[in-house]
Every structure is written in structure tokens, then in C-alpha cells.
Motif scaffolding. Structure first.
Motif, PDB file in Angstrom:
ATOM      1  N   LEU A   1       0.826  -1.214   0.000  1.00 25.07           N
ATOM      2  CA  LEU A   1       0.000   0.000   0.000  1.00 25.07           C
ATOM      3  C   LEU A   1       0.860   1.263   0.000  1.00 25.07           C
ATOM      4  O   LEU A   1       0.333   2.371   0.120  1.00 25.07           O
ATOM      5  N   GLY A   2       2.176   1.076  -0.094  1.00 23.54           N
ATOM      6  CA  GLY A   2       3.070   2.219  -0.194  1.00 23.54           C
ATOM      7  C   GLY A   2       3.627   2.719   1.120  1.00 23.54           C
ATOM      8  O   GLY A   2       4.225   3.797   1.167  1.00 23.54           O
ATOM      9  N   MET A   3       3.458   1.952   2.207  1.00 24.14           N
ATOM     10  CA  MET A   3       3.924   2.392   3.521  1.00 24.14           C
ATOM     11  C   MET A   3       5.095   1.535   3.984  1.00 24.14           C
ATOM     12  O   MET A   3       5.110   0.322   3.785  1.00 24.14           O
ATOM     13  N   THR A   4       6.054   2.161   4.619  1.00 24.58           N
ATOM     14  CA  THR A   4       7.297   1.482   4.983  1.00 24.58           C
ATOM     15  C   THR A   4       7.119   0.557   6.182  1.00 24.58           C
ATOM     16  O   THR A   4       6.198   0.729   6.982  1.00 24.58           O
ATOM     17  N   PRO A   5       8.017  -0.413   6.325  1.00 26.18           N
ATOM     18  CA  PRO A   5       8.009  -1.249   7.530  1.00 26.18           C
ATOM     19  C   PRO A   5       8.168  -0.435   8.817  1.00 26.18           C
ATOM     20  O   PRO A   5       7.656  -0.828   9.862  1.00 26.18           O
ATOM     21  N   ALA A   6       8.871   0.689   8.734  1.00 24.58           N
ATOM     22  CA  ALA A   6       9.024   1.546   9.920  1.00 24.58           C
ATOM     23  C   ALA A   6       7.671   2.046  10.408  1.00 24.58           C
ATOM     24  O   ALA A   6       7.418   2.126  11.620  1.00 24.58           O
ATOM     25  N   LEU A   7       6.759   2.369   9.473  1.00 24.30           N
ATOM     26  CA  LEU A   7       5.431   2.835   9.851  1.00 24.30           C
ATOM     27  C   LEU A   7       4.614   1.699  10.459  1.00 24.30           C
ATOM     28  O   LEU A   7       3.913   1.894  11.462  1.00 24.30           O
ATOM     29  N   SER A   8       4.695   0.508   9.882  1.00 19.84           N
ATOM     30  CA  SER A   8       3.975  -0.645  10.430  1.00 19.84           C
ATOM     31  C   SER A   8       4.443  -0.934  11.854  1.00 19.84           C
ATOM     32  O   SER A   8       3.631  -1.191  12.749  1.00 19.84           O
ATOM     33  N   GLN A   9       5.746  -0.886  12.068  1.00 19.06           N
ATOM     34  CA  GLN A   9       6.284  -1.167  13.388  1.00 19.06           C
ATOM     35  C   GLN A   9       5.873  -0.098  14.392  1.00 19.06           C
ATOM     36  O   GLN A   9       5.547  -0.403  15.542  1.00 19.06           O
ATOM     37  N   ALA A  10       5.865   1.166  13.972  1.00 19.25           N
ATOM     38  CA  ALA A  10       5.440   2.249  14.862  1.00 19.25           C
ATOM     39  C   ALA A  10       3.981   2.077  15.260  1.00 19.25           C
ATOM     40  O   ALA A  10       3.613   2.277  16.429  1.00 19.25           O
ATOM     41  N   ALA A  11       3.141   1.710  14.295  1.00 19.27           N
ATOM     42  CA  ALA A  11       1.727   1.494  14.591  1.00 19.27           C
ATOM     43  C   ALA A  11       1.551   0.332  15.563  1.00 19.27           C
ATOM     44  O   ALA A  11       0.725   0.396  16.489  1.00 19.27           O
ATOM     45  N   PHE A  12       2.323  -0.728  15.361  1.00 18.79           N
ATOM     46  CA  PHE A  12       2.236  -1.876  16.268  1.00 18.79           C
ATOM     47  C   PHE A  12       2.606  -1.475  17.687  1.00 18.79           C
ATOM     48  O   PHE A  12       1.985  -1.938  18.652  1.00 18.79           O
ATOM     49  N   ARG A  13       3.612  -0.637  17.843  1.00 18.28           N
ATOM     50  CA  ARG A  13       4.033  -0.198  19.177  1.00 18.28           C
ATOM     51  C   ARG A  13       2.857   0.401  19.951  1.00 18.28           C
ATOM     52  O   ARG A  13       2.713   0.182  21.155  1.00 18.28           O
ATOM     53  N   ILE A  14       2.032   1.169  19.268  1.00 12.97           N
ATOM     54  CA  ILE A  14       0.912   1.840  19.936  1.00 12.97           C
ATOM     55  C   ILE A  14      -0.098   0.823  20.440  1.00 12.97           C
ATOM     56  O   ILE A  14      -0.465   0.814  21.616  1.00 12.97           O
ATOM     57  N   GLY A  15      -0.564  -0.034  19.542  1.00  8.79           N
ATOM     58  CA  GLY A  15      -1.577  -1.012  19.941  1.00  8.79           C
ATOM     59  C   GLY A  15      -1.074  -2.010  20.953  1.00  8.79           C
ATOM     60  O   GLY A  15      -1.811  -2.436  21.844  1.00  8.79           O
ATOM     61  N   ASP A  16       0.211  -2.366  20.864  1.00  6.23           N
ATOM     62  CA  ASP A  16       0.776  -3.362  21.769  1.00  6.23           C
ATOM     63  C   ASP A  16       1.013  -2.807  23.161  1.00  6.23           C
ATOM     64  O   ASP A  16       1.182  -3.575  24.103  1.00  6.23           O
ATOM     65  N   SER A  17       1.021  -1.497  23.326  1.00  3.74           N
ATOM     66  CA  SER A  17       1.289  -0.889  24.627  1.00  3.74           C
ATOM     67  C   SER A  17       0.013  -0.484  25.358  1.00  3.74           C
ATOM     68  O   SER A  17      -0.138  -0.749  26.552  1.00  3.74           O
ATOM     69  N   ALA A  18      -0.893   0.175  24.656  1.00  5.49           N
ATOM     70  CA  ALA A  18      -1.973   0.903  25.310  1.00  5.49           C
ATOM     71  C   ALA A  18      -2.885   0.040  26.183  1.00  5.49           C
ATOM     72  O   ALA A  18      -3.265   0.439  27.284  1.00  5.49           O
ATOM     73  N   THR A  19      -3.253  -1.142  25.703  1.00  8.98           N
ATOM     74  CA  THR A  19      -4.264  -1.926  26.420  1.00  8.98           C
ATOM     75  C   THR A  19      -3.686  -2.991  27.342  1.00  8.98           C
ATOM     76  O   THR A  19      -4.428  -3.661  28.050  1.00  8.98           O
ATOM     77  N   GLY A  20      -2.372  -3.140  27.350  1.00 10.58           N
ATOM     78  CA  GLY A  20      -1.782  -4.204  28.160  1.00 10.58           C
ATOM     79  C   GLY A  20      -1.965  -4.025  29.653  1.00 10.58           C
ATOM     80  O   GLY A  20      -1.865  -4.993  30.417  1.00 10.58           O
TER      81      GLY A  20
END
Length: 535
Positions: A448-467
Motif C-alpha cells: 500500500l506504499g507504507m514502509t516497515p518503519a510505519l507498520s512497526q510504529a503502529a504496532f508499538r501503539i496497539g501493543d502498549s496501550a491496552t496491556g
């Protein structure tokens, strides 16, 4: 792990110490929060151990890849003429590949070596007492009005300490709050909440970053476009560093203006211990000073070898990015933590010889035994994803699905963050969760034109907030035990309701920060942009 059905942990006790929360009839009626938590706990408990989960996924993937191979399924990467056939693991070629690559899959899996190297050095600094002393030195000097913000800012850097942060920082914050005349429970819960909800933020670099980027490298490698990308340890550094400041200020506001006012007046029990003296000893102050001087000299040496024109650590053609400093940042950080732990430990005499050093580093690695076993199985799963081309197929289909329903650009990122946040309620291991979703969504977002760095940054948010609000997080129950020092009748429902104050604000604000990076096309880290090259 206590059960939610246990009367000692159920319900929503009073914020005032020692006040029971029984209904007039003497029977306990679980509230809506308790029922939701019970559902989460039952669903989470129904999941197998992460190692068994990956073993099951391996078996399913082997069967699915074989069925797709027999059906002659192929996949073409959009924008290329590269058509890949699906390879079946339950075939002659598949079995030969597995026998020849089982060990290399594990031995060359990027997160393994980097995480173990980092954990040795960080573990030495922690065992020497340096990390706790740093927190004491910072918090003890904070003025009363600034204290919540100091706790939150430090907590948002704490992933450097790995899980130790969830054990050390909350009770220390409670002691500092109490000695400053503030409610200790606000420090205890606020410290834990900011450690967890902001866990993947920070100026600090630790084993978590090595873990994430190793899996990201493997996930991105299934597409030819990954060849032109420099995926290194600092690809999210600008994003995480700036996020930690904003989240720290937000966490301090929530502690001071939302959590603490709802706790009422703290009334210590007659038998409660006096305030602990947080003043550093002369040896500890001397240790921090010497450590700071040695680190400054070490950093200066690295910069001298990197910044000047013609320096040996410049990249190809004299470039800053990419360069050996970034690609080799793990050894650089290893040296920094190792020097820090040694200088501090020998100064305060928490280390008395090489045997103590080896024992501290060995203990840190020994504690990672479960992680190593998990990574062995995860490495095989990701390798099969790549070899069989099922990972490419799923990525292409996922990208097409997102396109068909109009979820592209930043809205696709938001949807991914929310998906991860929900999964995090049941799979609290960041390594397990990223190993599950990364092989699909990293290449899907690349398409979709987005870098792995962006995917990893997005994962950081979801993986932290609800834990911090899931019963699947064992540290929640440790926090409950700590809380009962101040509120003997505290229950899990009360604790979760207080922690929940932080979840949505952290999730929304952190997404907004990522939205700013996305909207303005700001790099997430050195040489790590938002869009794939050529877009």
C-alpha cells in the motif's frame, strides 16, 4: 494468577483505605466491568501457551501451504512481473528444505542474538543497582507539584529495563509520592500505567527495539522492495522519543488531575512503615558521577569516529545514513550499558570481581530461557511463511481487501492499531503478537506504499496501550498485591477501573502523534520515512 471469581479480587472497592465495598444484602454482585474482565480472562485462558500457539500455527501453515501448492495457486506481487508459486511443506521439496534449514532458521533469526546481547548488558546495569539509583536520583529531587510528571516521563523511558520496570518503578513512585505528602496509590498506579501504556516509547533503546526490528526485517524480506530499505534498530527513534515527551506530560496530567483527586485523602494505618529514605548515599552519588563521565567519554569517542568527514564509521560515500553506527547500534549500546554497569558496580561495591559480573549477566540471560524457546518456534513459522510464499499471498490479499473497503492511507494504520490493541488483551507478549501479525501486515502495508518503519510504529501503539487492563498481564496482579499494602480491601475491579483512565487517552494521543508524522511526511527514525521509495 488469581481468579476474577475470587472474592478477594473481585468487585470495585472504595478508594478510601480499609472501606469495604459490599452491597447491603451481604452478597456480592459483579458489575459490568467485572463481567467484561471475566470474559477477557476466560478467553485468554482458553488460548494455549504462546509456544503451543506457534507450534499449532506451524502445523496449520504446513497443511495450508501443501493444499495451496497441490491446487496450483500462484501469487503476483503488484507492480512487478514476479509470479510466485506456493510451496507445500508436506512435500519432498518441503521436507528437504525443513531438514536443511531448521537450525539456520533459528540461528539466523535476527531478534535472537540482538536481544540476548542487549539483555546481558542491561541486566548487568540493573543488577549493579544503576537503573534503580537513577530513578531514585531523578524522582527524589522532583518538586511536589512536578512529581506526577517526573514519574510519568521516567516511566515512558522504562522499557530499557524490560519487565523489571513494572516491578521496580511503581513501588518507588509510591514511596516518593508518600514522602512528598501526596497519595502513594496515585504514584503506584500512575507509575505502572505509564510504564505499560507507554511501554514502547522513549529516548532509551533496549532489547525491545532489537526484538521488534528483527521480526520487521524478516517480515519485510518476502517482498523485493525490501532490498532497498535500511531496516535498523533506530527506524522508530524520532517517533518514540517525541512520543515519550508528549505521553509523559499526558500521564502526569492524568495522575495529578484525574487519578489522584478520585482517591480521596490517604490515611496511613498505625502499623504502616515510616517513609523510606530516598536520599542517595555518598557512594551512590560518586557512582553516578563516575558513570556519567565515562559515558560522556564513550559517546564522544563514537561521535568522533562517525561525524567528521572521512571518519571510519561513515557510511558508503561518506553518508551519515545508512552507516555502520546505525546498522551496528546494538554493539554500540552494549558497550554503553556494559561500561555503565561496571563503573557504577565497582564504585558502589555492588560488584566485587569478574565472578559477580559474569553471574549478573548469566542471570539475565537465564531469565530469557522461555523467550529463546518461543523464538525457536516463531522463527520456524516465519521461515515457512517466507519459503512457502503464503506470507506474500496473505499480504497481497490483505492489501487488496483494505483497498476494496476503502481503508487505505492513515485509516488503514488506525484500523491496524485498533486490531493490535484488541489482540493485546489476550496475547500480552509483544514478541508473540508481532511475530503473528508482522509477517502479514508489514508486507501488506508495503504494497500500500507504507514502509516497515510505519507498520512497526503502529504496532508499538496497539501493543502498549491496552496491556495494563488485561487480566492476562501477570504484572497487574503483582500491582494488586502492592496496592493492598495501602488499601487492604482493594480488588481487581477497582484497580482495573483506575488503570483504564490511561488507556483511551494514551491510545488517542499516540495515534495523533503518528498522524502528525504521517501527515507531514516526517521521518520516523534516521533514514526511515513514511512512504516506500519511489512512491
Amino acid at each position: 494468577m488469581p481468579s476474577l471469581a475470587d472474592p478477594a479480587t473481585q468487585g470495585g472497592g472504595s478508594p478510601d483505605r480499609g472501606t469495604p465495598d459490599h452491597d447491603p444484602s451481604g452478597s456480592e454482585r459483579p458489575g459490568r466491568l467485572d463481567r467484561v474482565l471475566s470474559v477477557i480472562e476466560r478467553a485468554g485462558n482458553a488460548l494455549p501457551n504462546p509456544i503451543a500457539l506457534f507450534a499449532s500455527l506451524f502445523a496449520v501453515l504446513a497443511a495450508v501451504s501443501t493444499a495451496l501448492a497441490l491446487a496450483g495457486v500462484t501469487v503476483t506481487v503488484p507492480g512487478t512481473d514476479d509470479t510466485k508459486a506456493i510451496n507445500g511443506l508436506f512435500s519432498g521439496a518441503g521436507l528437504r528444505w525443513l531438514l536443511e534449514n531448521l537450525i539456520p532458521n533459528f540461528a539466523t533469526f535476527p531478534p535472537i542474538a540482538a536481544v540476548l546481547v542487549m539483555i546481558m548488558a542491561v541486566g548487568l546495569a540493573e543488577k549493579a543497582g544503576l537503573l534503580e539509583t537513577l530513578m531514585r536520583a531523578t524522582l527524589a529531587r522532583a518538586p511536589r507539584s512536578v512529581l506526577p510528571y517526573a514519574v510519568a516521563l521516567i516511566a515512558c523511558q522504562a522499557h530499557m529495563m524490560s519487565d523489571v520496570a513494572s516491578i521496580v518503578l511503581p513501588p518507588l513512585a509510591a514511596m516518593v509520592f508518600k514522602s512528598a505528602g501526596r497519595h502513594p496509590v496515585a504514584g503506584l498506579i500512575g507509575g505502572f500505567a505509564c510504564v505499560g501504556a507507554g511501554y514502547a516509547a522513549g529516548f532509551t533503546i533496549g532489547s525491545l527495539d532489537a526484538l521488534y526490528v528483527g521480526i520487521t526485517q524478516q517480515a519485510a524480506s518476502v517482498l523485493p522492495a525490501a532490498d532497498g530499505l535500511d531496516i535498523h534498530l533506530l527506524i522508530n527513534y524520532f517517533f518514540t522519543a517525541s512520543s515519550s515527551i508528549v505521553l509523559g506530560m499526558l500521564g502526569g496530567f492524568l495522575i495529578s488531575r484525574v487519578l489522584e483527586p478520585r482517591l480521596g485523602t490517604y490515611r496511613p494505618a498505625d502499623d504502616e512503615p515510616e517513609n523510606e529514605d530516598l536520599t542517595l548515599t555518598p557512594a551512590q552519588r560518586r557512582g553516578l558521577l563516575r558513570t556519567g563521565l565515562v559515558l560522556a567519554l564513550y559517546a564522544a569517542a563514537v561521535l568522533v569516529l562517525w561525524l567528521p568527514s572521512g571518519a571510519p564509521l561513515r557510511g558508503e560515500g561518506g553518508a551519515f545514513v545508512p552507516s555502520p553506527v546505525l546498522s551496528g547500534i546494538v554493539p554500540v549500546l552494549f558497550g554503553a550499558f556494559l561500561l555503565s554497569g561496571l563503573v557504577y558496580g565497582y564504585t558502589v561495591k555492588s560488584l566485587s570481581g569478574t565472578e559477580d559480573v559474569v553471574a549478573a549477566m548469566s542471570a539475565s540471560v537465564r531469565n530469557m530461557a522461555g523467550y529463546v524457546v518461543l523464538m525457536f518456534v516463531a522463527a520456524q513459522v516465519i521461515a515457512v511463511f517466507n519459503w512457502s510464499n503464503v506470507g506474500v499471498l496473505l499480504a497481497v490479499k490483505a492489501a487488496a481487501l483494505l483497498n476494496s473497503i476503502g481503508l487505505t492511507g492513515f485509516w488503514a494504520v488506525v484500523a491496524f492499531v485498533l486490531l493490535v490493541a484488541c489482540l493485546n488483551l489476550f496475547i500480552v507478549s509483544g514478541s508473540a503478537l508481532w511475530s503473528l501479525v508482522g509477517p502479514v501486515f508489514v508486507p501488506a502495508f508495503m504494497l500500500l506504499g507504507m514502509t516497515p518503519a510505519l507498520s512497526q510504529a503502529a504496532f508499538r501503539i496497539g501493543d502498549s496501550a491496552t496491556g495494563i487492563i488485561t487480566p492476562m498481564n501477570p504484572y497487574v496482579f503483582l500491582l494488586l498485591a502492592m496496592l493492598r499494602r495501602y488499601e487492604p480491601d482493594a480488588r481487581l475491579g477497582t484497580l482495573i477501573s483506575r488503570l483504564a483512565v490511561f488507556v483511551v487517552p494514551f491510545l488517542v494521543v499516540w495515534l495523533a502523534i503518528l498522524g502528525i508524522f504521517y501527515g507531514f511526511g516526517l521521518p520516523l527514525g534516521p533514514g526511515a520515512g513514511i512512504e516506500m521509495p519511489g512512491r
